[in-house]
Scaffold this motif. Structure first.
Motif, PDB file in Angstrom:
ATOM      1  N   VAL A  91       8.486  -8.519   7.514  1.00  0.00           N
ATOM      2  CA  VAL A  91       7.161  -8.899   8.026  1.00  0.00           C
ATOM      3  C   VAL A  91       6.048  -8.096   7.342  1.00  0.00           C
ATOM      4  O   VAL A  91       5.234  -8.644   6.602  1.00  0.00           O
ATOM      5  CB  VAL A  91       7.078  -8.739   9.556  1.00  0.00           C
ATOM      6  CG1 VAL A  91       5.669  -9.099  10.051  1.00  0.00           C
ATOM      7  CG2 VAL A  91       8.115  -9.609  10.248  1.00  0.00           C
ATOM      8  N   PHE A  92       6.003  -6.796   7.577  1.00  0.00           N
ATOM      9  CA  PHE A  92       4.849  -6.000   7.178  1.00  0.00           C
ATOM     10  C   PHE A  92       4.724  -5.882   5.660  1.00  0.00           C
ATOM     11  O   PHE A  92       3.657  -6.152   5.098  1.00  0.00           O
ATOM     12  CB  PHE A  92       4.912  -4.632   7.860  1.00  0.00           C
ATOM     13  CG  PHE A  92       4.879  -4.740   9.369  1.00  0.00           C
ATOM     14  CD1 PHE A  92       3.686  -4.622  10.060  1.00  0.00           C
ATOM     15  CD2 PHE A  92       6.038  -4.987  10.097  1.00  0.00           C
ATOM     16  CE1 PHE A  92       3.641  -4.737  11.442  1.00  0.00           C
ATOM     17  CE2 PHE A  92       6.009  -5.106  11.478  1.00  0.00           C
ATOM     18  CZ  PHE A  92       4.805  -4.994  12.152  1.00  0.00           C
ATOM     19  N   ASP A  93       5.780  -5.473   4.981  1.00  0.00           N
ATOM     20  CA  ASP A  93       5.745  -5.407   3.520  1.00  0.00           C
ATOM     21  C   ASP A  93       5.628  -6.798   2.913  1.00  0.00           C
ATOM     22  O   ASP A  93       4.977  -6.982   1.873  1.00  0.00           O
ATOM     23  CB  ASP A  93       6.996  -4.715   2.973  1.00  0.00           C
ATOM     24  CG  ASP A  93       6.969  -3.209   3.181  1.00  0.00           C
ATOM     25  OD1 ASP A  93       5.917  -2.678   3.584  1.00  0.00           O
ATOM     26  OD2 ASP A  93       8.008  -2.560   2.949  1.00  0.00           O
ATOM     27  N   ALA A  94       6.263  -7.776   3.550  1.00  0.00           N
ATOM     28  CA  ALA A  94       6.196  -9.149   3.036  1.00  0.00           C
ATOM     29  C   ALA A  94       4.762  -9.670   3.061  1.00  0.00           C
ATOM     30  O   ALA A  94       4.332 -10.378   2.141  1.00  0.00           O
ATOM     31  CB  ALA A  94       7.105 -10.059   3.857  1.00  0.00           C
ATOM     32  N   ILE A  95       4.005  -9.311   4.097  1.00  0.00           N
ATOM     33  CA  ILE A  95       2.598  -9.707   4.159  1.00  0.00           C
ATOM     34  C   ILE A  95       1.793  -8.980   3.093  1.00  0.00           C
ATOM     35  O   ILE A  95       1.040  -9.585   2.336  1.00  0.00           O
ATOM     36  CB  ILE A  95       2.023  -9.421   5.570  1.00  0.00           C
ATOM     37  CG1 ILE A  95       2.611 -10.399   6.591  1.00  0.00           C
ATOM     38  CG2 ILE A  95       0.495  -9.500   5.558  1.00  0.00           C
ATOM     39  CD1 ILE A  95       2.234 -10.097   8.026  1.00  0.00           C
ATOM     40  N   GLU A  96       1.944  -7.660   3.018  1.00  0.00           N
ATOM     41  CA  GLU A  96       1.165  -6.880   2.060  1.00  0.00           C
ATOM     42  C   GLU A  96       1.425  -7.328   0.624  1.00  0.00           C
ATOM     43  O   GLU A  96       0.497  -7.362  -0.197  1.00  0.00           O
ATOM     44  CB  GLU A  96       1.497  -5.393   2.197  1.00  0.00           C
ATOM     45  CG  GLU A  96       0.667  -4.512   1.277  1.00  0.00           C
ATOM     46  CD  GLU A  96       0.882  -3.041   1.534  1.00  0.00           C
ATOM     47  OE1 GLU A  96      -0.090  -2.353   1.871  1.00  0.00           O
ATOM     48  OE2 GLU A  96       2.035  -2.574   1.398  1.00  0.00           O
ATOM     49  N   PHE A 146      -3.699 -12.740   3.119  1.00  0.00           N
ATOM     50  CA  PHE A 146      -3.601 -12.758   4.575  1.00  0.00           C
ATOM     51  C   PHE A 146      -4.838 -12.082   5.156  1.00  0.00           C
ATOM     52  O   PHE A 146      -5.206 -10.981   4.735  1.00  0.00           O
ATOM     53  CB  PHE A 146      -2.360 -11.993   5.044  1.00  0.00           C
ATOM     54  CG  PHE A 146      -1.103 -12.798   5.085  1.00  0.00           C
ATOM     55  CD1 PHE A 146      -0.500 -13.133   6.295  1.00  0.00           C
ATOM     56  CD2 PHE A 146      -0.497 -13.229   3.918  1.00  0.00           C
ATOM     57  CE1 PHE A 146       0.674 -13.863   6.337  1.00  0.00           C
ATOM     58  CE2 PHE A 146       0.680 -13.962   3.953  1.00  0.00           C
ATOM     59  CZ  PHE A 146       1.268 -14.281   5.163  1.00  0.00           C
ATOM     60  N   LEU A 147      -5.471 -12.733   6.123  1.00  0.00           N
ATOM     61  CA  LEU A 147      -6.614 -12.157   6.824  1.00  0.00           C
ATOM     62  C   LEU A 147      -6.267 -12.022   8.293  1.00  0.00           C
ATOM     63  O   LEU A 147      -5.834 -12.985   8.926  1.00  0.00           O
ATOM     64  CB  LEU A 147      -7.852 -13.038   6.646  1.00  0.00           C
ATOM     65  CG  LEU A 147      -9.164 -12.527   7.269  1.00  0.00           C
ATOM     66  CD1 LEU A 147     -10.368 -13.004   6.467  1.00  0.00           C
ATOM     67  CD2 LEU A 147      -9.320 -12.957   8.730  1.00  0.00           C
ATOM     68  N   GLU A 166      -0.653  -2.055  13.022  1.00  0.00           N
ATOM     69  CA  GLU A 166       0.137  -2.026  11.791  1.00  0.00           C
ATOM     70  C   GLU A 166       0.209  -3.417  11.162  1.00  0.00           C
ATOM     71  O   GLU A 166       0.159  -3.560   9.934  1.00  0.00           O
ATOM     72  CB  GLU A 166       1.535  -1.495  12.090  1.00  0.00           C
ATOM     73  CG  GLU A 166       1.531  -0.008  12.440  1.00  0.00           C
ATOM     74  CD  GLU A 166       2.891   0.510  12.845  1.00  0.00           C
ATOM     75  OE1 GLU A 166       3.420   1.394  12.160  1.00  0.00           O
ATOM     76  OE2 GLU A 166       3.434   0.023  13.873  1.00  0.00           O
ATOM     77  N   LEU A 167       0.306  -4.446  11.997  1.00  0.00           N
ATOM     78  CA  LEU A 167       0.326  -5.820  11.489  1.00  0.00           C
ATOM     79  C   LEU A 167      -1.009  -6.157  10.828  1.00  0.00           C
ATOM     80  O   LEU A 167      -1.043  -6.744   9.737  1.00  0.00           O
ATOM     81  CB  LEU A 167       0.622  -6.788  12.637  1.00  0.00           C
ATOM     82  CG  LEU A 167       0.789  -8.260  12.279  1.00  0.00           C
ATOM     83  CD1 LEU A 167       1.986  -8.470  11.367  1.00  0.00           C
ATOM     84  CD2 LEU A 167       0.944  -9.096  13.557  1.00  0.00           C
ATOM     85  N   ALA A 168      -2.097  -5.790  11.469  1.00  0.00           N
ATOM     86  CA  ALA A 168      -3.418  -6.049  10.893  1.00  0.00           C
ATOM     87  C   ALA A 168      -3.596  -5.292   9.588  1.00  0.00           C
ATOM     88  O   ALA A 168      -4.155  -5.825   8.617  1.00  0.00           O
ATOM     89  CB  ALA A 168      -4.508  -5.657  11.889  1.00  0.00           C
ATOM     90  N   MET A 169      -3.125  -4.038   9.538  1.00  0.00           N
ATOM     91  CA  MET A 169      -3.285  -3.233   8.324  1.00  0.00           C
ATOM     92  C   MET A 169      -2.451  -3.765   7.167  1.00  0.00           C
ATOM     93  O   MET A 169      -2.784  -3.532   6.004  1.00  0.00           O
ATOM     94  CB  MET A 169      -2.937  -1.770   8.605  1.00  0.00           C
ATOM     95  CG  MET A 169      -3.950  -1.072   9.485  1.00  0.00           C
ATOM     96  SD  MET A 169      -3.745   0.728   9.544  1.00  0.00           S
ATOM     97  CE  MET A 169      -2.150   0.887  10.367  1.00  0.00           C
ATOM     98  N   ASN A 223      -2.396  -3.525  -5.056  1.00  0.00           N
ATOM     99  CA  ASN A 223      -1.278  -2.890  -4.348  1.00  0.00           C
ATOM    100  C   ASN A 223      -0.626  -1.790  -5.182  1.00  0.00           C
ATOM    101  O   ASN A 223      -0.075  -0.824  -4.637  1.00  0.00           O
ATOM    102  CB  ASN A 223      -0.224  -3.934  -3.976  1.00  0.00           C
ATOM    103  CG  ASN A 223      -0.625  -4.766  -2.772  1.00  0.00           C
ATOM    104  OD1 ASN A 223      -1.568  -4.443  -2.065  1.00  0.00           O
ATOM    105  ND2 ASN A 223       0.102  -5.851  -2.534  1.00  0.00           N
ATOM    106  N   ALA A 224      -0.691  -1.916  -6.498  1.00  0.00           N
ATOM    107  CA  ALA A 224      -0.048  -0.926  -7.377  1.00  0.00           C
ATOM    108  C   ALA A 224      -0.673   0.455  -7.243  1.00  0.00           C
ATOM    109  O   ALA A 224      -0.040   1.464  -7.584  1.00  0.00           O
ATOM    110  CB  ALA A 224      -0.119  -1.395  -8.831  1.00  0.00           C
TER     111      ALA A 224
END
Length: 260
Positions: free
Chosen positions: A90-95, A101-102, A115-118, A216-217
């Motif tokens: 979930v979290f890494d997959a979104i980032e 994703f907004l 954490e989900l929002a971040m 992200n890098a």
């Protein structure tokens, strides 16, 4: 997959995901996380989806944390597995998503909710929303990237204070310290969120994906972000979006980019 805890709908290229456990303040239980993982994977695979708007049902909460009753008797090994699986699916997959994703934060965003929002690329908060990481009040720490992403967004000092005091902050303060991009009147939350996403949808999707990867890098240990940017920049010259964008510019017309 048939969803019981989230709502999912594509409108005009945007996938709207609403965490739909209003009576539980949209708390994240295992089933909800599994459904979110499926929806995130769906967004990556479906060419109709250009971006994702993530929010919570009702007016009180975006996500008011995790469902504590589910893990109250976990062993250390089970706790680690819980965090590792959630991070990956979930979290890494979104980032790391190629599609933006907004998070439209409509109310309390606490613990796993913040954490989900971040994990999302952009955050817009209703001015009535409150945010925090209260895990230390339970004898825990954030387990879905909270210590890392909060520090990246607001700096070490502010992140440490928020985490070890467990204090909530207002949407106004969250905007001031860089935790959210915008704090807006509650009735304007979705309008503002859609305004941002509509701008993104007019841009070259392959370039948007490349930009997300390069940004992200910055935060990846052992990775040279400048090198990632250079390679992503170079790859852009070989895709159809670049050819379309340049042709449209030179012929003074609006570009017509293909979906990712």
């Amino acid at each position: 997959m048939t969803y019981q805890n989230i709502l999912s709908e594509i409108k005009n290229g945007t996938l709207y995901i609403t965490i739909n456990r209003e009576k539980k303040l949209n708390a994240l239980n295992k089933d909800t996380l599994a459904e979110l993982a499926d929806a995130v994977a769906f967004a990556q695979e479906n060419p109709e989806v250009k971006c994702v708007l993530l929010t919570g049902a009702g007016e009180k909460a975006f996500v008011a944390g995790a469902d504590i009753s589910e893990f109250s008797s976990y062993t250390p090994e089970q706790g680690e597995a819980l965090a590792r699986n959630g991070q990956a699916t979930v979290f890494d997959a979104i980032e790391n998503s190629r599609k933006p994703f907004l998070a439209a934060i409509n109310g309390f965003a606490l613990g796993g909710g913040l954490e989900l929002a971040m994990a999302c690329h952009i955050r817009v908060a209703a001015d009535t929303a409150k945010m925090g990481l209260p895990e230390v009040t339970l004898g825990l720490i954030p387990g879905y990237g909270g210590t890392q992403r909060l520090t990246q967004l607001v700096g070490k000092g502010r992140a440490t204070e928020m985490i070890i005091t467990a204090e909530m902050i207002t949407a106004e303060k969250a905007e001031r310290i860089g935790l959210v991009n915008y704090s807006v009147p509650a009735q304007e939350l979705i309008v503002k969120s859609e305004e941002i996403l509509n701008k993104i949808k007019q841009r070259a999707p392959l370039a948007v994906a490349a930009a997300i990867s390069a940004v992200n890098a910055v935060y990846r240990d052992g990775v040279n972000g400048f090198e990632v940017e250079i390679k992503e920049f170079g790859k852009c010259f070989g895709n159809e979006d670049f050819k379309e964008g340049v042709t449209a510019f030179l012929t003074k017309r609006a570009p017509e980019f293909k979906a990712l």
